[in-house]
Design a protein around this motif. Structure first.
Motif, short mmCIF file in Angstrom:
data_model
loop_
_atom_site.label_atom_id
_atom_site.label_comp_id
_atom_site.label_asym_id
_atom_site.label_seq_id
_atom_site.Cartn_x
_atom_site.Cartn_y
_atom_site.Cartn_z
N GLU A 1 0.84 -1.20 0.00
CA GLU A 1 0.00 0.00 0.00
C GLU A 1 0.87 1.25 0.00
OE1 GLU A 1 -2.34 -0.83 3.47
OE2 GLU A 1 -1.00 0.26 4.81
N GLY A 2 0.29 2.37 -0.40
CA GLY A 2 1.02 3.62 -0.50
C GLY A 2 1.55 4.07 0.85
N MET A 3 2.74 4.65 0.83
CA MET A 3 3.43 5.09 2.05
C MET A 3 3.61 6.61 1.99
SD MET A 3 4.45 2.51 4.06
CE MET A 3 3.47 1.02 3.87
N THR B 1 7.66 4.20 -2.41
CA THR B 1 6.31 4.77 -2.51
C THR B 1 5.23 3.80 -2.05
OG1 THR B 1 6.19 4.04 -4.80
CG2 THR B 1 6.98 6.28 -4.40
N THR B 2 5.52 2.49 -2.16
CA THR B 2 4.59 1.50 -1.62
C THR B 2 5.38 0.54 -0.75
OG1 THR B 2 4.86 0.05 -3.54
CG2 THR B 2 3.02 1.59 -3.60
#
Lengths: 285, 245
Positions: A229-231, A253-254
Motif C-alpha cells: 500500500e502507499g506510504m 512509494t509503496t
C-alpha cells in the motif's frame, strides 16, 4: 560562461538536493529532496536564491569544492568548520570564495547533514522537474565523486545584505510527535504503549531512505501479510524485527509492512540531523 | 493511540487516517480498488475533488496524500457511488515478449502445461496495471486467473535483467531496469527502454489503470482475437503511448 565547481573532496556522501519531485509516487518515484528542508531554504534565502534552488547535502564528513570563478556560498545545516584556502570562514552566512581557491566544508561537529548553497544554485540536469539525487531508485545525478565537476546557475539577483539567521541546533534528544498510522490496529495495546513511552536510539544503519531505530521491538496483534500500500513521508513502518523505521525523503512509494504512526513533515528536519546513538522518543501529538 | 485514530466505514470502504494530510482508503479486493482509483481520477478531472498531491493505488488501497482536510474527505468518499471498471476503459499497451525466461520450465510445471505453451497462455489474457512500486515504472499487473498464480522463487536473484517478464502471486510485471528480484522469470521484452523514460511526457509506460497485452515478439498477437478489440487507444511500444487521456 558557466561557473563550475570541481569536487576536491567528495566526503562520505554528498548529493545534489532541491525540493524533490513530488507528484509521481503513483509511478513508483520517491519524493526525494533535501532531508533538512528548512536548512536548504534558509541557505538559499541568505544568497537570494529561490527557496528550492539545488544545493549540496553532505553526510557527516563534509566536502571540499574549488570554483573556477568567484562565487558566494553559504554552508548551513549541521554545524561544521568552514575554511577558504585553509583560512577560517563563516558558517551559516555568505562566504566569498575566489576563483581557484578551495571551500572546505569540515566534518559535522554536531548533527549529520550540512548544506552547501551557492548563489545561482547547483545546475544539474533536472529529472521529472527535480535535480535531487534519489538514492532508492537512482534518479537524478549520482552522488559526487572526487574530481567531478558540477555547474552553477546564473544568479537571478544579487546576494542580499547579511541578516542574522536562526539556525536550529541539532537535537541532543530527538522527540518526534506522532499521529496514529493507518495500521496502528495491527499492534497490541502493549506495543502501542511501548512505542510512545520507550526511549529508542537512532541506528547507525539510518540513511536517506529511513531513520532506523534500536530499542524494544513492537509486537503485532495480527500476523499475516499486508498487501502493498502507499506510504507517506514520515510513516513509521514496522518490519518483521519489530524495530520502527521512520521513512525519510527517499522512502519507497509503496510498502508491505504496517505503518504504526506518522510523524508530521515539520518534525523530519530534526530527524535528518539526529546522529547515530541519539536518544529518540515518539510522543502522541 | 486511539484518540485520533478515527476510521470511517461505508459499506465496502474503510478510510484510514495516515497523518495530518493523508487518507488511506481500503477496499475489499483488487477490482473495487481499481474502480475506486478510477473514480478518484474521474473526480479530479471533473474538478470535484479537493486538492490532492499524490494519488497512489496499492493492492487493496488508494492513498490520497497532500490533502488539506483528510477527515472531511474521509466523510465525503464514504458517500461516493463507485461504478465498476469496464473492461474496455483505459489505454492499451502491447508488450512484445520472447518467452525464454530461466523459470519457464518451473512455471510450466506449476501450470501443468509444456514449456512451449506458457507464452500462449500468458498472452491470452488482458492485464491491467493495478499499481506501481519497487522501482520507477515497475507496474504490478493483475489479470492472471487464480489457477495460474505462482509463488515467488524461494531464493531471490541478485540481478534480474531489464526487460524480464515475471510472475509472482496474482501479478505479472516487466522489470524496467536491472535489480535484485524474487519473481519467476518467464520471458524477455527485447527492448525495455520504453518502460521508463523520465524525459517523456508519460514517464512510465505501465502507469496505474493502463491495460496491457503481451504479444509474442516477432510473431502475431498472442492475445486471443476472441477477446475482442478494445475501444480505447492502442499504443504499440516504440511509437509512444501519448495517445488517449
Amino acid at each position: 560562461m558557466t561557473t563550475k565547481l570541481t569536487t576536491v573532496r567528495s566526503g562520505a556522501l554528498t548529493t545534489v538536493q532541491d525540493a524533490g519531485r513530488p507528484g509521481h509516487a503513483h509511478l513508483g518515484v520517491p519524493r526525494s529532496g533535501a532531508l533538512d528542508a528548512p536548512a536548504m531554504r534558509l541557505a538559499n534565502r541568505l544568497l537570494g536564491n529561490a527557496p528550492g534552488a539545488a544545493v549540496l547535502e553532505t553526510t557527516l564528513t563534509g566536502c571540499a569544492l574549488r570554483p573556477d570563478q568567484d562565487v558566494t556560498a553559504v554552508v548551513g545545516g549541521a554545524p561544521c568548520p568552514v575554511t577558504v584556502d585553509g583560512r577560517p570562514a563563516a558558517w551559516g552566512a555568505p562566504v566569498r570564495v575566489p576563483a581557484g581557491s578551495v571551500l572546505d566544508v569540515g566534518a559535522a561537529t554536531a548533527g549529520v547533514r550540512s548544506y552547501v548553497a551557492v548563489a545561482g544554485g547547483i545546475a544539474a540536469e533536472p529529472v521529472l522537474g527535480s535535480r535531487s539525487t534519489d538514492l532508492l531508485s537512482g534518479l537524478g545525478p549520482e552522488p559526487l565523486r572526487d574530481g567531478e565537476v558540477v555547474a552553477v546557475g546564473i544568479p537571478a539577483r544579487p546576494v542580499p545584505p547579511p541578516v542574522a539567521a536562526p539556525w536550529p541546533g541539532p537535537p541532543a534528544e530527538l522527540v518526534l510527535p506522532v499521529r496514529p498510522g493507518p495500521r496502528a490496529d495491527w499492534f497490541t495495546p502493549a506495543a502501542l504503549r511501548t512505542f510512545t513511552s520507550a526511549t529508542y536510539r537512532v541506528s547507525p544503519h539510518s540513511n536517506r531512505i529511513g531513520l532506523r531505530t534500536e530499542g524494544p521491538p513492537l509486537e503485532r496483534a495480527s500476523a499475516g501479510e499486508l498487501p502493498s500500500e502507499g506510504m507517506v513521508l514520515g510513516a513509521v513502518q514496522v518490519p518483521p524485527d519489530g524495530r520502527p523505521v521512520l521513512f525519510l525523503h527517499d522512502h519507497p512509494t509503496t510498502g508491505g509492512y504496517p505503518v504504526v504512526a506518522v510523524v508530521p513533515e515539520p518534525a523530519l528536519a530534526a530527524a535528518a540531523q539526529a546522529a547515530a546513538g541519539t536518544p529518540l522518543r515518539f510522543t502522541l501529538a | 493511540m486511539t484518540d485520533d485514530g478515527r476510521t470511517a466505514h461505508a459499506g465496502a470502504l474503510t478510510a484510514r487516517p495516515a497523518g495530518r494530510h493523508a487518507l488511506l482508503v481500503e477496499l475489499p479486493d483488487a477490482e473495487r480498488t481499481a474502480a475506486f482509483h478510477a473514480e478518484v481520477l474521474r473526480r479530479r478531472a471533473a474538478g470535484t475533488l479537493p486538492p490532492v498531491e499524490e494519488i497512489v493505488p496499492g493492492a487493496r488501497t488508494v492513498l490520497l496524500d497532500g490533502v488539506p482536510d483528510p477527515e472531511a474527505l474521509a466523510r465525503r468518499v464514504t458517500d461516493w457511488e463507485v461504478p465498476p471498471v469496464a473492461d474496455d476503459t483505459g489505454d492499451v499497451v502491447e508488450i512484445p515478449v520472447r518467452y525464454d525466461g530461466p523459470d519457464l520450465a518451473d512455471v510450466a510445471t506449476l501450470w501443468g502445461v509444456g514449456p512451449d505453451e506458457v507464452g500462449a497462455l500468458h498472452g491470452s489474457h488482458t492485464y491491467r496495471v493495478a499499481f506501481c512500486g519497487f522501482a520507477p515504472g515497475f507496474g504490478y499487473l493483475t489479470g492472471l486467473p487464480p489457477r495460474l498464480h505462482v509463488p515467488r522463487r524461494s531464493t531471490p536473484r541478485t540481478r534480474v535483467p531489464a526487460g524480464a517478464v515475471a510472475l509472482a502471486g496474482p501479478y505479472s510485471a516487466v522489470y524496467p531496469r536491472a535489480t535484485p528480484g524474487g519473481w519467476q522469470l518467464i520471458g524477455t521484452m527485447p527492448d525495455p527502454r520504453p518502460l521508463w523514460d523520465p524525459a517523456r511526457e508519460r514517464a512510465a509506460l505501465l502507469a496505474p489503470g493502463t491495460r496491457v497485452r503481451f504479444v509474442t515478439a516477432g510473431g502475431a498477437t498472442a492475445a486471443g482475437t476472441a477477446r475482442g478489440t478494445a475501444t480505447g487507444s492502442t499504443a504499440t511500444v516504440g511509437t509512444g503511448p501519448e495517445a488517449g487521456a
